[in-house]
Structure formats: structure tokens, C-alpha cells
Design a protein around this motif. Structure first.
Motif, PDB file in Angstrom:
ATOM      1  N   PHE A  49       6.167 -21.603 -22.146  1.00 46.32           N
ATOM      2  CA  PHE A  49       5.014 -21.657 -21.257  1.00 46.32           C
ATOM      3  C   PHE A  49       4.503 -20.256 -20.933  1.00 46.32           C
ATOM      4  CE2 PHE A  49       3.451 -21.671 -16.811  1.00 46.32           C
ATOM      5  CZ  PHE A  49       2.290 -22.403 -17.010  1.00 46.32           C
ATOM      6  N   ARG A  50       5.399 -19.346 -20.582  1.00 45.86           N
ATOM      7  CA  ARG A  50       5.025 -17.969 -20.265  1.00 45.86           C
ATOM      8  C   ARG A  50       4.487 -17.258 -21.509  1.00 45.86           C
ATOM      9  NH1 ARG A  50       4.175 -18.927 -15.678  1.00 45.86           N
ATOM     10  NH2 ARG A  50       2.572 -17.545 -16.374  1.00 45.86           N
ATOM     11  N   ASN A  51       4.974 -17.625 -22.683  1.00 51.08           N
ATOM     12  CA  ASN A  51       4.530 -17.001 -23.930  1.00 51.08           C
ATOM     13  C   ASN A  51       3.030 -17.157 -24.144  1.00 51.08           C
ATOM     14  OD1 ASN A  51       5.103 -15.777 -26.649  1.00 51.08           O
ATOM     15  ND2 ASN A  51       4.265 -17.745 -27.288  1.00 51.08           N
ATOM     16  N   SER A  52       2.467 -18.285 -23.756  1.00 49.53           N
ATOM     17  CA  SER A  52       1.026 -18.486 -23.962  1.00 49.53           C
ATOM     18  C   SER A  52       0.218 -17.458 -23.171  1.00 49.53           C
ATOM     19  CB  SER A  52       0.611 -19.917 -23.605  1.00 49.53           C
ATOM     20  OG  SER A  52       0.894 -20.189 -22.256  1.00 49.53           O
ATOM     21  N   VAL A  53       0.635 -17.176 -21.944  1.00 49.22           N
ATOM     22  CA  VAL A  53      -0.052 -16.177 -21.114  1.00 49.22           C
ATOM     23  C   VAL A  53       0.179 -14.777 -21.676  1.00 49.22           C
ATOM     24  CG1 VAL A  53      -0.089 -15.090 -18.825  1.00 49.22           C
ATOM     25  CG2 VAL A  53       0.099 -17.578 -19.025  1.00 49.22           C
ATOM     26  N   ILE A  54       1.440 -14.467 -21.963  1.00 52.10           N
ATOM     27  CA  ILE A  54       1.785 -13.128 -22.448  1.00 52.10           C
ATOM     28  C   ILE A  54       1.110 -12.846 -23.785  1.00 52.10           C
ATOM     29  CG2 ILE A  54       3.702 -11.701 -23.288  1.00 52.10           C
ATOM     30  CD1 ILE A  54       5.412 -13.056 -21.038  1.00 52.10           C
ATOM     31  N   SER A  55       1.117 -13.809 -24.684  1.00 51.05           N
ATOM     32  CA  SER A  55       0.484 -13.611 -25.996  1.00 51.05           C
ATOM     33  C   SER A  55      -0.998 -13.300 -25.859  1.00 51.05           C
ATOM     34  CB  SER A  55       0.671 -14.851 -26.873  1.00 51.05           C
ATOM     35  OG  SER A  55       2.023 -15.021 -27.198  1.00 51.05           O
ATOM     36  N   GLU A  56      -1.662 -13.988 -24.944  1.00 48.44           N
ATOM     37  CA  GLU A  56      -3.085 -13.719 -24.713  1.00 48.44           C
ATOM     38  C   GLU A  56      -3.287 -12.301 -24.176  1.00 48.44           C
ATOM     39  OE1 GLU A  56      -6.574 -15.049 -21.642  1.00 48.44           O
ATOM     40  OE2 GLU A  56      -5.131 -16.585 -22.243  1.00 48.44           O
ATOM     41  N   LYS A  57      -2.431 -11.883 -23.241  1.00 48.13           N
ATOM     42  CA  LYS A  57      -2.592 -10.577 -22.610  1.00 48.13           C
ATOM     43  C   LYS A  57      -2.291  -9.411 -23.554  1.00 48.13           C
ATOM     44  CE  LYS A  57      -3.763 -12.223 -18.627  1.00 48.13           C
ATOM     45  NZ  LYS A  57      -5.107 -12.066 -18.078  1.00 48.13           N
ATOM     46  N   VAL A  58      -1.398  -9.630 -24.519  1.00 42.93           N
ATOM     47  CA  VAL A  58      -1.072  -8.553 -25.468  1.00 42.93           C
ATOM     48  C   VAL A  58      -1.827  -8.737 -26.786  1.00 42.93           C
ATOM     49  CG1 VAL A  58       1.193  -8.139 -24.445  1.00 42.93           C
ATOM     50  CG2 VAL A  58       1.020  -9.630 -26.441  1.00 42.93           C
ATOM     51  N   ASP A  59      -2.704  -9.751 -26.826  1.00 40.56           N
ATOM     52  CA  ASP A  59      -3.531 -10.032 -27.997  1.00 40.56           C
ATOM     53  C   ASP A  59      -2.676 -10.315 -29.240  1.00 40.56           C
ATOM     54  OD1 ASP A  59      -5.906 -10.484 -29.355  1.00 40.56           O
ATOM     55  OD2 ASP A  59      -6.117  -8.387 -29.952  1.00 40.56           O
ATOM     56  N   GLU A  60      -1.840 -11.346 -29.109  1.00 42.31           N
ATOM     57  CA  GLU A  60      -0.962 -11.742 -30.208  1.00 42.31           C
ATOM     58  C   GLU A  60      -1.027 -13.262 -30.368  1.00 42.31           C
ATOM     59  OE1 GLU A  60       0.579 -11.180 -33.266  1.00 42.31           O
ATOM     60  OE2 GLU A  60       1.102  -9.335 -32.219  1.00 42.31           O
ATOM     61  N   ASP A  61      -0.789 -13.732 -31.570  1.00 43.07           N
ATOM     62  CA  ASP A  61      -0.791 -15.162 -31.867  1.00 43.07           C
ATOM     63  C   ASP A  61       0.359 -15.842 -31.118  1.00 43.07           C
ATOM     64  OD1 ASP A  61      -0.677 -17.707 -32.965  1.00 43.07           O
ATOM     65  OD2 ASP A  61      -0.581 -17.034 -35.045  1.00 43.07           O
ATOM     66  N   PRO A  62       0.064 -16.831 -30.258  1.00 38.79           N
ATOM     67  CA  PRO A  62       1.129 -17.482 -29.492  1.00 38.79           C
ATOM     68  C   PRO A  62       2.146 -18.221 -30.365  1.00 38.79           C
ATOM     69  CG  PRO A  62      -1.016 -18.439 -28.945  1.00 38.79           C
ATOM     70  CD  PRO A  62      -1.256 -17.318 -29.896  1.00 38.79           C
ATOM     71  N   HIS A  63       1.751 -18.591 -31.565  1.00 38.45           N
ATOM     72  CA  HIS A  63       2.665 -19.309 -32.463  1.00 38.45           C
ATOM     73  C   HIS A  63       3.787 -18.423 -32.990  1.00 38.45           C
ATOM     74  CE1 HIS A  63       0.355 -22.968 -32.379  1.00 38.45           C
ATOM     75  NE2 HIS A  63      -0.745 -22.260 -32.580  1.00 38.45           N
ATOM     76  N   ILE A  64       3.619 -17.118 -32.894  1.00 38.00           N
ATOM     77  CA  ILE A  64       4.673 -16.200 -33.333  1.00 38.00           C
ATOM     78  C   ILE A  64       5.810 -16.174 -32.304  1.00 38.00           C
ATOM     79  CG2 ILE A  64       5.190 -13.780 -33.858  1.00 38.00           C
ATOM     80  CD1 ILE A  64       2.341 -13.532 -34.926  1.00 38.00           C
TER      81      ILE A  64
END
Length: 186
Positions: A13-28
Motif C-alpha cells: 500500500f505504501r509502495n504506491s505512494v512512494i513510487s509516485e513520489k520518486v517517479d518509479e513504476d509501482p509494479h517494480i
């Protein structure tokens, strides 16, 4: 529903927010990869203690390269309370929730390439050190090698008996939570 599963769902769940903030694909799933690296380092190099901040930053930069501070993986895991800054032993970071760190270290240990016998021997050795107690307790709640460990000579596992009792408390809590919430997906 185990603690380990709950923590992995929370990280996802936190990964979706963090991935957006660091500009990275959440699927990784960079957040899980990062926390696993930190758990591995804490377990094998720091005796389950806090991680030096510069090491945490180095791992973050390996996973997400060329980010300014406000877009870095370390910054966002701190902001999302997955990590917490501490001044113990200099500038360092710890897991935002102690149990989260313990269960991540348990998962890292379970996946290690050691033989089953080496894993059991390592746990027996670590049980003599207080800094490993919470990690071992988390591990024993859901470890397929626990029966083999318990079949060891009682003299060799005497230090681990109180830890086993602690792990039963955690396991019973998991059972109680499972009974209250029902099966996942219902």
C-alpha cells in the motif's frame, strides 16, 4: 492472516505512494526491495540494530538512482513512516514499527541460501544474544523449521525456550485476529 502478511500488504500500500513520489513504476515494488535490503543489513551486519543513515542512503541510491533528496527513496520511506531517524550510534535509521523490522528480517532469513541445519544452528547461536530476541520470536511464529529446532538436545536450545514462548503469544494473537476478521477476501 499472519503479521508477516499484514506487513507486506501495508508495504504494498505504501509502495504506491512512494513510487509516485520518486517517479518509479509501482509494479517494480521498490519499497519492498529497499526494506528487504535494510532488513538484510540489520540482521547480518548490525545484530538486528539500527542501520547507519549513510548505508540506508547508499541502498536507496542504488535502487533509485539520480534523485534529488525530496524525490529520494530514503526521504519518502521516512515521510511514510516506514523508517524512523534515530541518533543512536550516530545518525541512523530504524524501521518505523519494530515488529515490521522483525518480520522483514525473519523473511530475509527464511529466504537465505543456508542449509536448514545451518539456519537452525545460527538461530541457536543468536538466541544467546539479547539483540536477536525479537527477530527470533517473529521468525518462530511461522517457520517451517521450528519442529526441527525443538527436536534438538534441550541443553542446546535452553536459551531459546523463553523466545519460543514469546512466539506463541504472537501466534495466538494472529489466530485471534483471524477469527475476528474472518478469512481474507470475505
Amino acid at each position: 492472516l499472519t503479521y508477516s502478511r499484514i506487513f507486506h500488504l501495508y508495504i504494498e500500500f505504501r509502495n504506491s505512494v512512494i513510487s509516485e513520489k520518486v517517479d518509479e513504476d509501482p509494479h517494480i515494488n521498490i519499497t519492498q526491495k529497499y526494506l528487504d535490503k535494510l532488513a538484510n543489513y540489520s540482521l547480518y551486519h548490525k545484530d538486528c540494530s539500527d542501520i547507519p543513515r549513510d548505508k540506508a542512503r547508499q541502498y536507496a541510491n542504488q535502487i533509485c538512482r539520480n534523485r534529488k533528496w525530496s524525490e529520494s527513496l530514503l526521504y519518502w520511506t521516512l515521510r511514510e513512516n516506514l523508517l524512523f531517524e534515530t541518533k543512536q550510534d550516530g545518525d541512523s535509521v530504524m524501521f518505523g514499527f519494530q515488529k515490521l523490522g522483525n518480520f522483514l528480517m525473519a523473511d530475509v532469513f527464511k529466504r537465505s541460501k543456508m542449509s536448514d541445519e545451518d539456519k537452525i544452528d545460527r538461530i541457536i547461536e543468536w538466541s544467546k544474544q539479547p539483540s536477536f530476541r525479537s527477530f527470533i520470536s517473529a521468525l518462530l511464529t511461522d517457520w517451517d523449521l521450528t519442529p526441527k529446532l525443538l527436536n534438538k538436545e534441550s541443553k542446546s536450545i535452553s536459551n531459546i525456550i523463553p523466545i519460543i514462548l514469546d512466539s506463541f503469544k504472537i501466534a495466538l494473537t494472529e489466530i485471534s485476529v483471524g477469527q475476528i476478521s474472518g478469512p481474507v477476501g470475505t
